[in-house]
Write a protein that holds these residues in place. Structure first.
Motif, PDB file in Angstrom:
ATOM      1  N   UNK A 100     -40.668   0.857  25.676  1.00 37.33           N
ATOM      2  CA  UNK A 100     -39.824  -0.315  25.439  1.00 37.33           C
ATOM      3  C   UNK A 100     -40.484  -1.219  24.383  1.00 37.33           C
ATOM      4  N   UNK A 101     -41.804  -1.187  24.345  1.00 39.77           N
ATOM      5  CA  UNK A 101     -42.537  -1.926  23.306  1.00 39.77           C
ATOM      6  C   UNK A 101     -42.239  -1.312  21.927  1.00 39.77           C
ATOM      7  N   UNK A 102     -42.180   0.007  21.877  1.00 40.55           N
ATOM      8  CA  UNK A 102     -41.845   0.694  20.616  1.00 40.55           C
ATOM      9  C   UNK A 102     -40.467   0.259  20.131  1.00 40.55           C
ATOM     10  N   UNK A 103     -39.567   0.104  21.086  1.00 43.83           N
ATOM     11  CA  UNK A 103     -38.211  -0.343  20.756  1.00 43.83           C
ATOM     12  C   UNK A 103     -38.237  -1.748  20.163  1.00 43.83           C
ATOM     13  N   UNK A 104     -39.089  -2.605  20.728  1.00 41.75           N
ATOM     14  CA  UNK A 104     -39.214  -3.978  20.212  1.00 41.75           C
ATOM     15  C   UNK A 104     -39.777  -3.984  18.787  1.00 41.75           C
ATOM     16  N   UNK A 105     -40.753  -3.112  18.538  1.00 34.80           N
ATOM     17  CA  UNK A 105     -41.341  -3.039  17.188  1.00 34.80           C
ATOM     18  C   UNK A 105     -40.268  -2.594  16.187  1.00 34.80           C
ATOM     19  N   UNK A 106     -39.487  -1.608  16.611  1.00 33.76           N
ATOM     20  CA  UNK A 106     -38.412  -1.091  15.756  1.00 33.76           C
ATOM     21  C   UNK A 106     -37.413  -2.199  15.411  1.00 33.76           C
ATOM     22  N   UNK A 107     -37.042  -2.985  16.407  1.00 34.10           N
ATOM     23  CA  UNK A 107     -36.117  -4.097  16.183  1.00 34.10           C
ATOM     24  C   UNK A 107     -36.729  -5.105  15.216  1.00 34.10           C
ATOM     25  N   UNK A 108     -38.006  -5.421  15.442  1.00 39.77           N
ATOM     26  CA  UNK A 108     -38.723  -6.366  14.574  1.00 39.77           C
ATOM     27  C   UNK A 108     -38.646  -5.892  13.112  1.00 39.77           C
ATOM     28  N   UNK A 109     -38.966  -4.626  12.884  1.00 41.74           N
ATOM     29  CA  UNK A 109     -39.005  -4.086  11.518  1.00 41.74           C
ATOM     30  C   UNK A 109     -37.601  -4.077  10.900  1.00 41.74           C
ATOM     31  N   UNK A 110     -36.624  -3.597  11.681  1.00 44.28           N
ATOM     32  CA  UNK A 110     -35.280  -3.424  11.125  1.00 44.28           C
ATOM     33  C   UNK A 110     -34.546  -4.751  10.924  1.00 44.28           C
ATOM     34  N   UNK A 111     -35.037  -5.810  11.560  1.00 46.87           N
ATOM     35  CA  UNK A 111     -34.484  -7.137  11.290  1.00 46.87           C
ATOM     36  C   UNK A 111     -34.974  -7.659   9.940  1.00 46.87           C
ATOM     37  N   UNK A 112     -36.099  -7.124   9.482  1.00 47.54           N
ATOM     38  CA  UNK A 112     -36.692  -7.634   8.240  1.00 47.54           C
ATOM     39  C   UNK A 112     -36.390  -6.782   7.015  1.00 47.54           C
ATOM     40  N   UNK A 113     -36.303  -5.487   7.194  1.00 43.64           N
ATOM     41  CA  UNK A 113     -36.045  -4.592   6.042  1.00 43.64           C
ATOM     42  C   UNK A 113     -35.046  -3.503   6.421  1.00 43.64           C
ATOM     43  N   UNK A 114     -34.314  -3.043   5.421  1.00 38.19           N
ATOM     44  CA  UNK A 114     -33.490  -1.845   5.615  1.00 38.19           C
ATOM     45  C   UNK A 114     -34.028  -0.781   4.677  1.00 38.19           C
ATOM     46  N   UNK A 115     -35.022  -0.054   5.150  1.00 38.41           N
ATOM     47  CA  UNK A 115     -35.650   1.000   4.336  1.00 38.41           C
ATOM     48  C   UNK A 115     -35.709   2.265   5.190  1.00 38.41           C
ATOM     49  N   UNK A 116     -35.824   3.434   4.534  1.00 33.88           N
ATOM     50  CA  UNK A 116     -35.908   4.672   5.317  1.00 33.88           C
ATOM     51  C   UNK A 116     -37.136   4.668   6.225  1.00 33.88           C
ATOM     52  N   UNK A 117     -36.952   5.173   7.444  1.00 31.35           N
ATOM     53  CA  UNK A 117     -38.084   5.294   8.355  1.00 31.35           C
ATOM     54  C   UNK A 117     -37.924   6.545   9.205  1.00 31.35           C
ATOM     55  N   UNK A 118     -39.059   6.993   9.753  1.00 32.37           N
ATOM     56  CA  UNK A 118     -39.025   8.124  10.682  1.00 32.37           C
ATOM     57  C   UNK A 118     -39.829   7.749  11.927  1.00 32.37           C
ATOM     58  N   UNK A 119     -39.581   8.484  13.003  1.00 28.85           N
ATOM     59  CA  UNK A 119     -40.350   8.284  14.232  1.00 28.85           C
ATOM     60  C   UNK A 119     -41.337   9.443  14.346  1.00 28.85           C
ATOM     61  N   UNK A 120     -42.614   9.113  14.528  1.00 32.32           N
ATOM     62  CA  UNK A 120     -43.637  10.145  14.708  1.00 32.32           C
ATOM     63  C   UNK A 120     -44.183  10.065  16.122  1.00 32.32           C
ATOM     64  N   UNK A 121     -44.024  11.138  16.867  1.00 25.83           N
ATOM     65  CA  UNK A 121     -44.575  11.158  18.227  1.00 25.83           C
ATOM     66  C   UNK A 121     -45.979  11.733  18.185  1.00 25.83           C
ATOM     67  N   UNK A 122     -46.927  10.950  18.687  1.00 21.79           N
ATOM     68  CA  UNK A 122     -48.321  11.407  18.731  1.00 21.79           C
ATOM     69  C   UNK A 122     -48.670  11.793  20.167  1.00 21.79           C
ATOM     70  N   UNK A 123     -49.877  12.288  20.364  1.00 23.01           N
ATOM     71  CA  UNK A 123     -50.367  12.684  21.703  1.00 23.01           C
ATOM     72  C   UNK A 123     -49.466  13.698  22.384  1.00 23.01           C
ATOM     73  N   UNK A 124     -48.760  14.496  21.584  1.00 23.12           N
ATOM     74  CA  UNK A 124     -47.910  15.525  22.184  1.00 23.12           C
ATOM     75  C   UNK A 124     -48.749  16.671  22.741  1.00 23.12           C
TER      76      UNK A 124
END
Ligand SMILES: Nc1nc2c(ncn2[C@@H]2O[C@H](COP(=O)(O)OP(=O)(O)OP(=O)(O)O)[C@@H](O)[C@H]2O)c(=O)[nH]1
Ligand SMILES: [Mg+2]
Length: 173
Positions: A100-124
């Motif tokens: 849910x924290x990741x979701x908050x970070x995503x919202x924070x970023x997307x409120x400021x910029x509209x640029x291409x992004x990807x999600x990288x899952x680590x510790x898989x």
């Protein structure tokens, strides 16, 4: 050569600093401090300002900035994301309480910029890692044609990091 500013955002301990260090052709500038709250993680240091590294990839001069994971440094997220051409959100697949924290970070970023992004899952590679589908669901990324690419990346492995950056560089909105 075209300069591309790439920001590596994500949850605490997801592997942002490790990612920048694995990617970079130059000695990385790391601004970290000892963790005072040892309960947060098994690791000893956390980023308090940013990491900076550089990589030439496909004829592009990537300037790579790692953000702090802790939200008390979110003024740095603001500074770094405003100049970003693209970003990656790293999420540790074995830490569901961070989704849910990741979701908050995503919202924070997307409120400021509209640029291409990807999600990288680590510790898989770690025990109890959740699947990409479960993680996408939890952070509110619908699995549609318009959704950002969701990839697995191991920040400790340079080839994996470079592959992630290649996906990022070729992804358009
Ligand atoms: N096994 C495994 N370890 C990982 C992976 N990604 C990161 N790590 C480890 O996780 C630890 C934390 O990595 P950091 O790079 O400090 O994390 P960070 O995101 O910069 O953390 P903050 O700056 O505190 O937000 C390091 O010991 C990494 O080696 C992964 O995919 N697999
Ligand atoms: Mg860090």
């Amino acid at each position: 050569m075209k300069k591309l500013r790439v920001v590596i955002a994500g949850t605490v301990g997801a592997g942002k600093t490790t990612f920048v260090k694995s990617a970079s052709d130059i000695d990385v500038v790391e601004i970290e401090r000892d963790l005072t709250d040892k309960s947060l993680s098994v690791k000893k240091k956390t980023t308090v300002a940013f990491d900076f590294g550089k990589l030439i990839l496909d004829d592009q001069d990537l300037h790579i900035y790692g953000t702090p994971g802790q939200s008390r440094f979110d003024f740095m997220w603001d500074i770094l994301i405003k100049d970003a051409d693209r970003y990656i959100l790293l999420v540790a697949a074995n830490q569901p309480n961070g989704f849910s924290y990741a979701r908050e970070i995503l919202t924070f970023m997307n409120e400021r910029v509209q640029v291409p992004f990807i999600i990288g899952m680590t510790h898989r590679d770690c025990p109890d890692a959740l699947s990409p589908e479960e993680i996408a669901d939890s952070i509110g990324i619908a699995n549609t044609n318009n959704s950002p690419p969701i990839i697995t990346v191991n920040p400790n492995i340079r080839t994996s990091v470079i592959e992630a950056l290649s996906v990022l560089v070729s992804h358009e909105l």
